[in-house]
Design a protein around this motif. Structure first.
Motif, PDB file in Angstrom:
ATOM      1  N   UNK A  76       0.762  -1.375  -0.140  1.00 17.36           N
ATOM      2  CA  UNK A  76      -0.465   0.024   0.260  1.00 17.36           C
ATOM      3  C   UNK A  76       0.983   1.217  -0.003  1.00 17.36           C
ATOM      4  N   UNK A  77       1.785   1.450   0.733  1.00 16.58           N
ATOM      5  CA  UNK A  77       2.744   2.765   0.783  1.00 16.58           C
ATOM      6  C   UNK A  77       3.979   2.325   0.103  1.00 16.58           C
ATOM      7  N   UNK A  78       3.907   1.337  -1.333  1.00 14.91           N
ATOM      8  CA  UNK A  78       4.946   1.530  -2.010  1.00 14.91           C
ATOM      9  C   UNK A  78       3.607   1.859  -3.226  1.00 14.91           C
ATOM     10  N   UNK A  79       2.257   1.669  -3.807  1.00 18.33           N
ATOM     11  CA  UNK A  79       1.470   2.188  -4.487  1.00 18.33           C
ATOM     12  C   UNK A  79       0.970   3.266  -4.204  1.00 18.33           C
ATOM     13  N   UNK A  80       1.099   3.816  -2.883  1.00 19.36           N
ATOM     14  CA  UNK A  80       1.390   5.113  -2.512  1.00 19.36           C
ATOM     15  C   UNK A  80       2.008   5.787  -2.880  1.00 19.36           C
ATOM     16  N   UNK A  81       3.097   6.100  -3.323  1.00 16.71           N
ATOM     17  CA  UNK A  81       4.500   6.841  -3.823  1.00 16.71           C
ATOM     18  C   UNK A  81       4.032   6.564  -5.771  1.00 16.71           C
ATOM     19  N   UNK A  82       3.702   5.384  -6.154  1.00 21.36           N
ATOM     20  CA  UNK A  82       3.325   5.809  -7.203  1.00 21.36           C
ATOM     21  C   UNK A  82       2.294   6.912  -8.732  1.00 21.36           C
ATOM     22  N   UNK A  83       3.510   7.627  -8.505  1.00 28.13           N
ATOM     23  CA  UNK A  83       2.715   8.755  -9.754  1.00 28.13           C
ATOM     24  C   UNK A  83       2.039   8.367 -10.606  1.00 28.13           C
TER      25      UNK A  83
END
Length: 193
Positions: A76-83
């Motif tokens: 989830x954290x990784x995806x929240x950083x994916x522009x």
């Protein structure tokens, strides 16, 4: 060439409309991907999702529910950083839960069958004169939405479900003046006539 009024002159929309939208889809994983993307669209335009679709596929392991169902806070954290995608915690977390719900339905009866049984396996063929006649939800989309929520799905309200039904060909909502109306009406699935 006449197309449905929502297409406009956007080449991305034209390609999607002319090759995918309204074509009966029976691949369970492809159905799940389209439902997830429709959920991500909530509050946004569909063109935004189309332009980011390949980024979504990359970020979400090609929409493999078996993989996504195992994800947790790290992903989830990784995806929240994916522009390259829509960075919305609720929608990302819902996708993980929806993968788990999908797997349960797939094991129980098949996701394809679960969905297509609502229309007895045959697309509803509407005959709308113009875009203003096309509903945004129906009694059937409300019923499917309720059943999906009961099965554990999120971001699947009646309007999202109706857009999904249109996209996957459960309903043919190409308007009568559209060159795809008659073509799609005779299709049994992607690439079939």
């Amino acid at each position: 060439m006449d197309r449905c009024g929502w297409v406009g002159a956007d080449v991305v929309y034209e390609g999607y409309h002319d090759t995918e939208w309204g074509v009966p889809e029976h691949d369970a994983r492809a159905l799940w991907e389209k439902l997830i993307l429709d959920g991500f669209q909530a509050g946004l335009s569909w063109i935004t999702i189309l332009r980011k679709r390949e980024n979504f596929r990359s970020a979400f392991a090609d929409f493999n529910p078996e993989i996504i169902a195992t994800w947790g806070e790290e992903e989830v954290s990784r995806l929240l950083e994916d522009a390259g995608i829509i960075r919305h915690r609720g929608k990302i977390e819902a996708t993980i839960g929806n993968a788990q719900a999908y797997l349960t339905l797939q094991d129980a009866q098949g996701f394809d069958r679960f969905l297509w049984d609502y229309v007895d396996g045959v697309p509803i063929r509407n005959a709308w004169a113009s875009l203003v006649d096309v509903p945004t939800e129906t009694a059937l989309s409300r019923r499917i939405s309720k059943d999906l929520k009961k099965a554990g799905f999120k971001f699947c309200g009646p309007t999202i479900v109706y857009a999904f039904m249109q996209a996957v060909g459960m309903v043919n909502d190409h308007t009568l003046n559209c060159h795809r109306h008659g073509i799609v009406a005779h299709m049994k699935g992607p690439g079939e006539m």
